[in-house]
Scaffold this motif. Sequence first.
Motif, PDB file in Angstrom:
ATOM      1  N   PRO A 187       1.102   8.326  -9.599  1.00  0.00           N
ATOM      2  CA  PRO A 187       0.803   9.583  -8.906  1.00  0.00           C
ATOM      3  C   PRO A 187       1.008   9.267  -7.510  1.00  0.00           C
ATOM      4  CG  PRO A 187      -0.522   9.154 -10.858  1.00  0.00           C
ATOM      5  CD  PRO A 187       0.157   7.985 -10.701  1.00  0.00           C
ATOM      6  N   HIS A 188       0.682   8.137  -7.039  1.00  0.00           N
ATOM      7  CA  HIS A 188       0.719   7.955  -5.542  1.00  0.00           C
ATOM      8  C   HIS A 188       1.928   8.385  -4.839  1.00  0.00           C
ATOM      9  CE1 HIS A 188       2.226   4.061  -6.420  1.00  0.00           C
ATOM     10  NE2 HIS A 188       2.792   4.289  -5.586  1.00  0.00           N
ATOM     11  N   LEU A 189       3.048   8.559  -5.472  1.00  0.00           N
ATOM     12  CA  LEU A 189       4.226   8.735  -5.118  1.00  0.00           C
ATOM     13  C   LEU A 189       4.578  10.317  -4.639  1.00  0.00           C
ATOM     14  CD1 LEU A 189       6.721   6.741  -7.527  1.00  0.00           C
ATOM     15  CD2 LEU A 189       6.176   6.229  -4.913  1.00  0.00           C
ATOM     16  N   ALA A 190       3.738  11.028  -5.075  1.00  0.00           N
ATOM     17  CA  ALA A 190       3.638  12.349  -4.894  1.00  0.00           C
ATOM     18  C   ALA A 190       3.792  12.564  -3.399  1.00  0.00           C
ATOM     19  CB  ALA A 190       3.136  13.260  -5.668  1.00  0.00           C
ATOM     20  N   ALA A 191       2.855  11.753  -2.812  1.00  0.00           N
ATOM     21  CA  ALA A 191       2.452  11.889  -1.525  1.00  0.00           C
ATOM     22  C   ALA A 191       3.142  10.986  -0.545  1.00  0.00           C
ATOM     23  CB  ALA A 191       0.980  12.020  -1.302  1.00  0.00           C
ATOM     24  N   SER A 192       3.952   9.990  -1.010  1.00  0.00           N
ATOM     25  CA  SER A 192       4.279   8.776  -0.183  1.00  0.00           C
ATOM     26  C   SER A 192       5.627   9.103   0.267  1.00  0.00           C
ATOM     27  CB  SER A 192       4.686   7.679  -1.211  1.00  0.00           C
ATOM     28  OG  SER A 192       5.878   7.898  -1.816  1.00  0.00           O
ATOM     29  N   ASN A 204       0.864  -1.138   0.116  1.00  0.00           N
ATOM     30  CA  ASN A 204       0.026   0.156  -0.171  1.00  0.00           C
ATOM     31  C   ASN A 204       0.976   1.316   0.012  1.00  0.00           C
ATOM     32  OD1 ASN A 204       0.398   0.876   2.963  1.00  0.00           O
ATOM     33  ND2 ASN A 204      -0.206  -1.104   3.009  1.00  0.00           N
ATOM     34  N   PRO A 205       0.393   2.537  -0.354  1.00  0.00           N
ATOM     35  CA  PRO A 205       0.963   3.802  -0.457  1.00  0.00           C
ATOM     36  C   PRO A 205       1.487   4.182   1.010  1.00  0.00           C
ATOM     37  CG  PRO A 205      -1.308   3.751  -1.372  1.00  0.00           C
ATOM     38  CD  PRO A 205      -1.249   2.661  -0.626  1.00  0.00           C
ATOM     39  N   GLU A 206       0.980   3.619   2.064  1.00  0.00           N
ATOM     40  CA  GLU A 206       1.448   4.293   3.438  1.00  0.00           C
ATOM     41  C   GLU A 206       2.943   3.592   3.850  1.00  0.00           C
ATOM     42  OE1 GLU A 206      -1.776   3.475   2.794  1.00  0.00           O
ATOM     43  OE2 GLU A 206      -1.925   5.627   2.403  1.00  0.00           O
ATOM     44  N   ALA A 207       2.951   2.472   3.444  1.00  0.00           N
ATOM     45  CA  ALA A 207       4.339   1.722   3.722  1.00  0.00           C
ATOM     46  C   ALA A 207       4.991   1.022   2.753  1.00  0.00           C
ATOM     47  CB  ALA A 207       3.771   0.554   4.701  1.00  0.00           C
ATOM     48  N   GLY A 208       6.236   0.823   2.563  1.00  0.00           N
ATOM     49  CA  GLY A 208       6.901   0.484   1.541  1.00  0.00           C
ATOM     50  C   GLY A 208       6.802  -1.055   1.255  1.00  0.00           C
ATOM     51  N   VAL A 209       7.653  -1.645   0.315  1.00  0.00           N
ATOM     52  CA  VAL A 209       8.026  -2.752   0.010  1.00  0.00           C
ATOM     53  C   VAL A 209       9.451  -3.080   0.272  1.00  0.00           C
ATOM     54  CG1 VAL A 209       7.770  -4.872  -1.366  1.00  0.00           C
ATOM     55  CG2 VAL A 209       5.832  -3.376  -1.154  1.00  0.00           C
ATOM     56  N   GLY A 253       1.058   0.113  -6.153  1.00  0.00           N
ATOM     57  CA  GLY A 253       0.400   0.977  -5.302  1.00  0.00           C
ATOM     58  C   GLY A 253       1.227   1.443  -4.118  1.00  0.00           C
ATOM     59  N   SER A 254       2.778   1.066  -4.056  1.00  0.00           N
ATOM     60  CA  SER A 254       3.533   1.167  -2.801  1.00  0.00           C
ATOM     61  C   SER A 254       4.759   1.632  -3.436  1.00  0.00           C
ATOM     62  CB  SER A 254       3.630  -0.152  -2.222  1.00  0.00           C
ATOM     63  OG  SER A 254       4.583  -0.010  -1.078  1.00  0.00           O
ATOM     64  N   TYR A 255       5.914   1.661  -2.635  1.00  0.00           N
ATOM     65  CA  TYR A 255       7.310   2.132  -3.114  1.00  0.00           C
ATOM     66  C   TYR A 255       8.190   1.367  -2.344  1.00  0.00           C
ATOM     67  CZ  TYR A 255       7.026   3.986   1.501  1.00  0.00           C
ATOM     68  OH  TYR A 255       6.903   4.088   3.045  1.00  0.00           O
ATOM     69  N   PRO A 256       9.567   1.172  -3.088  1.00  0.00           N
ATOM     70  CA  PRO A 256      10.762   0.307  -2.844  1.00  0.00           C
ATOM     71  C   PRO A 256      11.210   0.746  -1.500  1.00  0.00           C
ATOM     72  CG  PRO A 256      11.438   1.414  -4.795  1.00  0.00           C
ATOM     73  CD  PRO A 256       9.806   1.909  -4.533  1.00  0.00           C
ATOM     74  N   VAL A 257      11.762   0.044  -0.596  1.00  0.00           N
ATOM     75  CA  VAL A 257      12.565   0.368   0.577  1.00  0.00           C
ATOM     76  C   VAL A 257      13.832  -0.643   0.126  1.00  0.00           C
ATOM     77  CG1 VAL A 257      12.923   0.144   3.068  1.00  0.00           C
ATOM     78  CG2 VAL A 257      10.843   0.978   2.241  1.00  0.00           C
ATOM     79  N   PHE A 258      14.669  -0.083  -0.181  1.00  0.00           N
ATOM     80  CA  PHE A 258      15.941  -0.765  -0.472  1.00  0.00           C
ATOM     81  C   PHE A 258      16.709  -1.299   0.821  1.00  0.00           C
ATOM     82  CE2 PHE A 258      15.240   1.557  -4.596  1.00  0.00           C
ATOM     83  CZ  PHE A 258      15.512   0.377  -5.110  1.00  0.00           C
ATOM     84  N   CYS A 259      16.855  -2.634   0.661  1.00  0.00           N
ATOM     85  CA  CYS A 259      17.664  -3.280   1.728  1.00  0.00           C
ATOM     86  C   CYS A 259      18.724  -4.048   1.310  1.00  0.00           C
ATOM     87  CB  CYS A 259      16.853  -4.529   2.498  1.00  0.00           C
ATOM     88  SG  CYS A 259      15.450  -3.555   3.117  1.00  0.00           S
ATOM     89  N   ASP A 260      19.936  -3.875   1.998  1.00  0.00           N
ATOM     90  CA  ASP A 260      21.245  -4.396   1.291  1.00  0.00           C
ATOM     91  C   ASP A 260      21.098  -6.031   1.451  1.00  0.00           C
ATOM     92  OD1 ASP A 260      23.776  -4.118   0.620  1.00  0.00           O
ATOM     93  OD2 ASP A 260      24.900  -3.991   2.429  1.00  0.00           O
ATOM     94  N   SER A 277      14.148  -2.548   8.499  1.00  0.00           N
ATOM     95  CA  SER A 277      13.315  -1.838   7.634  1.00  0.00           C
ATOM     96  C   SER A 277      11.796  -2.175   7.934  1.00  0.00           C
ATOM     97  CB  SER A 277      13.552  -1.890   6.149  1.00  0.00           C
ATOM     98  OG  SER A 277      15.148  -1.376   5.833  1.00  0.00           O
ATOM     99  N   ALA A 278      11.695  -3.115   8.711  1.00  0.00           N
ATOM    100  CA  ALA A 278      10.266  -3.615   8.875  1.00  0.00           C
ATOM    101  C   ALA A 278       9.221  -2.710   9.255  1.00  0.00           C
ATOM    102  CB  ALA A 278      10.238  -4.870   9.567  1.00  0.00           C
ATOM    103  N   ASP A 279       9.501  -1.843  10.140  1.00  0.00           N
ATOM    104  CA  ASP A 279       8.658  -0.831  10.543  1.00  0.00           C
ATOM    105  C   ASP A 279       7.953   0.062   9.405  1.00  0.00           C
ATOM    106  OD1 ASP A 279       8.923  -2.032  13.076  1.00  0.00           O
ATOM    107  OD2 ASP A 279      10.116  -0.304  13.885  1.00  0.00           O
ATOM    108  N   GLU A 280       8.727   0.077   8.537  1.00  0.00           N
ATOM    109  CA  GLU A 280       8.071   1.040   7.191  1.00  0.00           C
ATOM    110  C   GLU A 280       7.699   0.622   6.127  1.00  0.00           C
ATOM    111  OE1 GLU A 280      11.557   3.305   5.375  1.00  0.00           O
ATOM    112  OE2 GLU A 280      12.766   2.363   6.709  1.00  0.00           O
ATOM    113  N   CYS A 281       7.645  -0.927   6.052  1.00  0.00           N
ATOM    114  CA  CYS A 281       7.131  -1.703   5.020  1.00  0.00           C
ATOM    115  C   CYS A 281       5.846  -2.288   5.395  1.00  0.00           C
ATOM    116  CB  CYS A 281       8.253  -2.563   4.850  1.00  0.00           C
ATOM    117  SG  CYS A 281       9.891  -1.904   4.218  1.00  0.00           S
TER     118      CYS A 281
END
Length: 402
Positions: A345-350, A78-83, A101-108, A124-128
């Motif tokens: 477009p959801h990234l504008a507010a993510s 979802n847009p509120e938390a990343g993957v 509808g989400s956004y990437p959270v890059f993990c090493d 990173s789990a808390d933001e995903c």
Amino acid sequence: MNDPKVTLPFPREPKYGQAEKDAVLKLLDDGHLSEINRGPATNALEAAFTRLTGTRHALSLNSGTASLHAALHAVGANPEAGVAVSPMTWISAITAVFQAGSYPVFCDIEPDSPNIAATAVAQSADECSAVLATHTWGIPARMDQLAKATELPIVEDCSHAHGAVYQGRAVGSWGAAGCFSLQESKAVSGGEGGVLTTSDREIYERALTLGHHPARLAAELTFPELWPLTGTGAAYKYRMPAVSAVIARQQLRSLPTRMLAAEQNLATLRKALEEYDAPIAWPSIGELSVRGWYGTPLTISARVPDPRALYEQCKAAGVPIRSQYEDWTQTPLLQRPDLAARYWPHLAASPYRLPTRDALPNYYKALRQMIVLKVPQVPASDYMEQVAEALATVLARAVLTA
């Protein structure tokens, strides 16, 4: 005296043999190239993937990217938390997160493998809202460690790992869903196509609504909250062509034989390189595990000062080296949210944050120290011995000049 080079051609059989040709001709004779329901071609392929992975459900789609989109949608990205995603993957495993509808959270990645690290996922789990774990180059990700690191749903990107097994259990069955690509370069190909596997009926049905025909939705949806979608679905039209399904079904039949040949070829290469005392560390997959065959990552244990020069030297020597993926994290699409927001477009507010090099030290070390080889899927001991000699010579020179 000239340095040794690989003079034998890369051993291969035709990608599509008589069995695939016969299956396509039969389909043409039957006169049905599109299956709006679970027709005989898609039914046979989906059933074969449930057997391959030991899952209850499989869903055919028109690309591996579509399967990732469907899986991430189904598990609740979802847009509120990343993957949480690895940077060492093909770009589609990143853009599918945007599509869902989400956004990437890059993990090493791990220090000794090309796969996403459980420790980085835990941080990173808390933001995903989900994890996308690629079995990169066919090396199974450490799914048990990832499951311990987070309670988030894990989607497996199995596009490099058809037939792979981790600790006695098939990839594609560990996570909430598994996603396979059938693009032509993969070990199992339909030309194009994708398959989603899961043992969770709700995830299967939610994925089904994204891009399948209302006839199939009407026949298969059982959850009341999904019934309003029966007549429409989301209408992305992600159905797999029947031609792709019958070709991929035949490719699955030959997969075990091809995997065995590749395993024997890799054993020949490893033995020869060890005899040359080549400075190489081999990826560990652990006991009761079987790797897939898309590429073979090898880590150079001596420092590589110029990865591009090493790549060109390997190419010149005839070593079957393949290019690593581009560093997607630094591309304009990932560094300019305004550019990405034109498509999503959801990234504008993510809360999407720009990925930085400092946060991914193992990944950048791997880009410098790792090479990826292509290993034939037919018996080829003489060829592999030539590769070993040529590669060992290139690496010896690289070490001496480092």
